[in-house]
Design a protein around this motif. Structure first.
Motif, PDB file in Angstrom:
ATOM      1  N   UNK A  46      -1.473  -9.580  13.661  1.00 26.90           N
ATOM      2  CA  UNK A  46      -1.864  -8.449  14.515  1.00 26.90           C
ATOM      3  C   UNK A  46      -0.723  -7.891  15.358  1.00 26.90           C
ATOM      4  N   UNK A  47       0.440  -8.572  15.316  1.00 30.45           N
ATOM      5  CA  UNK A  47       1.545  -8.095  16.167  1.00 30.45           C
ATOM      6  C   UNK A  47       2.895  -8.043  15.435  1.00 30.45           C
ATOM      7  N   UNK A  48       2.876  -7.982  14.086  1.00 34.16           N
ATOM      8  CA  UNK A  48       4.135  -7.901  13.348  1.00 34.16           C
ATOM      9  C   UNK A  48       4.869  -6.604  13.665  1.00 34.16           C
ATOM     10  N   UNK A  49       6.178  -6.729  13.921  1.00 37.71           N
ATOM     11  CA  UNK A  49       6.999  -5.551  14.206  1.00 37.71           C
ATOM     12  C   UNK A  49       7.721  -5.069  12.953  1.00 37.71           C
ATOM     13  N   UNK A  50       7.416  -5.696  11.825  1.00 40.73           N
ATOM     14  CA  UNK A  50       8.040  -5.312  10.569  1.00 40.73           C
ATOM     15  C   UNK A  50       6.974  -5.264   9.478  1.00 40.73           C
ATOM     16  N   UNK A  51       7.291  -4.560   8.393  1.00 37.66           N
ATOM     17  CA  UNK A  51       6.404  -4.515   7.235  1.00 37.66           C
ATOM     18  C   UNK A  51       6.732  -5.722   6.359  1.00 37.66           C
ATOM     19  N   UNK A  52       5.701  -6.381   5.844  1.00 40.78           N
ATOM     20  CA  UNK A  52       5.893  -7.593   5.050  1.00 40.78           C
ATOM     21  C   UNK A  52       5.292  -7.429   3.659  1.00 40.78           C
ATOM     22  N   UNK A  53       6.119  -7.647   2.645  1.00 38.63           N
ATOM     23  CA  UNK A  53       5.637  -7.786   1.264  1.00 38.63           C
ATOM     24  C   UNK A  53       5.851  -9.245   0.883  1.00 38.63           C
ATOM     25  N   UNK A  54       4.765  -9.906   0.545  1.00 33.55           N
ATOM     26  CA  UNK A  54       4.808 -11.363   0.327  1.00 33.55           C
ATOM     27  C   UNK A  54       4.138 -11.712  -0.998  1.00 33.55           C
ATOM     28  N   UNK A  55       4.887 -12.349  -1.899  1.00 37.56           N
ATOM     29  CA  UNK A  55       4.361 -12.773  -3.196  1.00 37.56           C
ATOM     30  C   UNK A  55       4.168 -14.286  -3.196  1.00 37.56           C
ATOM     31  N   UNK A  56       2.974 -14.716  -3.514  1.00 41.61           N
ATOM     32  CA  UNK A  56       2.606 -16.134  -3.449  1.00 41.61           C
ATOM     33  C   UNK A  56       2.900 -16.893  -4.731  1.00 41.61           C
ATOM     34  N   UNK A  57       3.073 -16.165  -5.852  1.00 42.09           N
ATOM     35  CA  UNK A  57       3.030 -16.813  -7.161  1.00 42.09           C
ATOM     36  C   UNK A  57       1.579 -16.790  -7.627  1.00 42.09           C
ATOM     37  N   UNK A  58       1.357 -16.458  -8.891  1.00 43.63           N
ATOM     38  CA  UNK A  58      -0.012 -16.241  -9.368  1.00 43.63           C
ATOM     39  C   UNK A  58      -0.895 -17.478  -9.237  1.00 43.63           C
ATOM     40  N   UNK A  59      -0.330 -18.655  -9.488  1.00 44.80           N
ATOM     41  CA  UNK A  59      -1.136 -19.876  -9.481  1.00 44.80           C
ATOM     42  C   UNK A  59      -1.676 -20.216  -8.092  1.00 44.80           C
ATOM     43  N   UNK A  60      -0.986 -19.754  -7.047  1.00 44.22           N
ATOM     44  CA  UNK A  60      -1.378 -20.139  -5.690  1.00 44.22           C
ATOM     45  C   UNK A  60      -2.007 -18.995  -4.891  1.00 44.22           C
ATOM     46  N   UNK A  88      11.830   3.020  -0.858  1.00 46.38           N
ATOM     47  CA  UNK A  88      10.936   2.949   0.309  1.00 46.38           C
ATOM     48  C   UNK A  88       9.830   4.007   0.216  1.00 46.38           C
ATOM     49  N   UNK A  89      10.188   5.167  -0.323  1.00 46.54           N
ATOM     50  CA  UNK A  89       9.186   6.222  -0.482  1.00 46.54           C
ATOM     51  C   UNK A  89       8.135   5.802  -1.500  1.00 46.54           C
ATOM     52  N   UNK A  90       8.574   5.187  -2.603  1.00 48.16           N
ATOM     53  CA  UNK A  90       7.646   4.751  -3.640  1.00 48.16           C
ATOM     54  C   UNK A  90       6.712   3.662  -3.132  1.00 48.16           C
ATOM     55  N   UNK A  91       7.237   2.764  -2.298  1.00 50.75           N
ATOM     56  CA  UNK A  91       6.436   1.655  -1.780  1.00 50.75           C
ATOM     57  C   UNK A  91       5.630   2.036  -0.544  1.00 50.75           C
ATOM     58  N   UNK A  92       5.879   3.229  -0.012  1.00 49.54           N
ATOM     59  CA  UNK A  92       5.143   3.684   1.160  1.00 49.54           C
ATOM     60  C   UNK A  92       5.551   2.992   2.441  1.00 49.54           C
ATOM     61  N   UNK A  93       6.835   2.658   2.558  1.00 47.18           N
ATOM     62  CA  UNK A  93       7.344   1.991   3.762  1.00 47.18           C
ATOM     63  C   UNK A  93       7.870   3.051   4.724  1.00 47.18           C
ATOM     64  N   UNK A  94       7.363   3.116   5.948  1.00 48.09           N
ATOM     65  CA  UNK A  94       7.854   4.107   6.928  1.00 48.09           C
ATOM     66  C   UNK A  94       9.342   3.935   7.198  1.00 48.09           C
ATOM     67  N   UNK A  95      10.036   5.032   7.449  1.00 50.51           N
ATOM     68  CA  UNK A  95      11.484   4.992   7.675  1.00 50.51           C
ATOM     69  C   UNK A  95      11.868   4.122   8.861  1.00 50.51           C
ATOM     70  N   UNK A  96      11.031   4.095   9.886  1.00 53.70           N
ATOM     71  CA  UNK A  96      11.373   3.374  11.108  1.00 53.70           C
ATOM     72  C   UNK A  96      10.864   1.940  11.131  1.00 53.70           C
ATOM     73  N   UNK A  97      10.342   1.451   9.993  1.00 52.41           N
ATOM     74  CA  UNK A  97       9.775   0.109   9.954  1.00 52.41           C
ATOM     75  C   UNK A  97      10.640  -0.800   9.073  1.00 52.41           C
TER      76      UNK A  97
END
Length: 369
Positions: free
Chosen positions: A215-229, A178-187
């Motif tokens: 604009x109102x997400x209560x969580x952090x999102x990492x989303x991978x689409x796949x390179x082609x899309x 989480x520290x490497x990815x920069x994700x806050x502890x409380x998120x």
């Protein structure tokens, strides 16, 4: 010790090969390892990133219906057989390993005919056509699901090992990740991906979810689409200025990403399932309906039955349904904790060691004969 590893197409075939390669190097630092793949597969990117040499042959899969592509596939098969044989003769391996995909066919077939020790690893509960054919020629078949054994005629060759997990997946801690990815502890962190090539229906659903809630997400999102899309999805989403949303073409650092996640939303491929359970990560699984014998739903239901996952069939997938499931789970810490424990209880973390033991055994047997 010189080893050829062949596996290609998707990350599900390539990552087990990389895990085996790294373990061999760990046990034998002087070992020489060569990968064989095709220009069409993701191996062209994943293998060089791990500093292994790779050579390409020309071969493609056969389509079920007879067409012009069938004749092209036949032509490339003979070309691939010739190219694979040439590489094997030049490299002179002590062992050849296949981890799935049609590229394995010419490589493992040639190696077996040349009396070189051979091993094929099957990731799924329902084996692929190439591996079923190769099982007649290779010395050993390593399987990841006990259910796969019934599909191989010679049971004496079959050994249950589980799926190899990349060592880095097991070595990273949640706090460090989480520290490497920069994700806050409380998120809370939610990770969404549809496989190395992406998944169109998942992508369209998640794109709409982001448009509605960016604009109102209560969580952090990492989303991978796949390179082609990736480009198409970014156009659909529009400007994403939220610091809570990170949209990527592909997640290369899956070890830290998985370790940092509170919840993963993904397909139910065999390698993904193995990584989720090895790390003890709760999940929402959306099995692909486009795979042989619907094996992904069988994988997903196994986790759901053990309380490790929630399953949403693709035909039922909607932005509101997915968002409601995500928020419902994140709001229930006890449920997430129990899901994590259930997932962890199903994990197999020593598959690579088991496969290495098979490697030593077949090499000793070949030396005696």
């Amino acid at each position: 010790m010189k080893v050829i590893i062949s596996g290609g197409g998707t990350a599900g075939h390539i990552n087990p090969g990389l895990a085996i390669a790294k373990y061999i190097k760990k046990k034998n630092p002087k070992a020489e390892i060569l990968f064989i793949g095709t220009e069409r597969g993701l191996e062209t990117k994943l293998v060089p990133r791990e500093n292994f040499e790779i050579k390409m042959i020309k071969v493609r899969g056969f389509k079920r219906k007879l067409s012009v592509d069938t004749f092209v596939a036949v032509k490339e098969l003979f070309q691939g057989l010739s190219e694979a044989r040439k590489i094997i003769k030049e490299f002179k391996p002590d062992l050849v390993i296949g981890t799935g995909g049609y590229v394995c066919g010419p490589v493992l077939f040639n190696a077996s005919r040349m009396k070189i020790p051979t091993l094929v690893h099957e990731q799924n509960a329902f084996p692929g056509v190439t591996n079923k054919i190769l099982s007649k020629f290779v010395d050993k078949v390593a399987i990841s699901f006990k259910e796969a054994e019934k599909y191989f005629k010679d049971k004496s060759k079959v050994v249950f090992t589980g799926n190899p997990i990349r060592s880095e997946m097991l070595e990273v801690s949640r706090e460090t990740a989480r520290k490497k990815l920069g994700i806050p502890k409380d998120k809370p962190l939610v990770v969404i991906f549809g496989g190395s090539r992406g998944a169109e229906n998942i992508n369209s659903t998640v794109a709409e979810l982001i448009k509605r809630h960016k604009n109102d997400l209560r969580f952090h999102l990492i989303y991978a689409t796949g390179e082609a899309q990736y480009e198409d999805i970014m156009k659909k989403i529009g400007d994403v200025k939220s610091p809570n949303i990170n949209v990527l073409p592909y997640i290369f650092d899956m070890a830290n990403t998985m370790a940092a996640a509170d919840l993963v939303v993904c397909r139910a491929g065999a390698i993904t399932i193995s990584e989720l359970t090895a790390l003890g990560v709760p999940s929402i699984l959306i099995p692909s309906p486009y795979v042989t014998a619907n094996h992904q739903e069988h994988n997903a239901r196994a986790l759901e039955h053990n309380g490790a996952s929630v399953v949403i069939l693709e035909k039922n997938l909607r932005p509101d349904i997915l968002y409601d499931q995500i928020t419902r789970l994140l709001d229930d810490n006890d449920m997430l904790s129990n899901m994590a424990k259930s997932a962890k209880s199903m994990g197999i973390t020593n598959a690579t060691e088991k496969i290495y033991a098979i490697i030593k055994d077949i090499m000793k047997t070949k030396q005696k004969t």
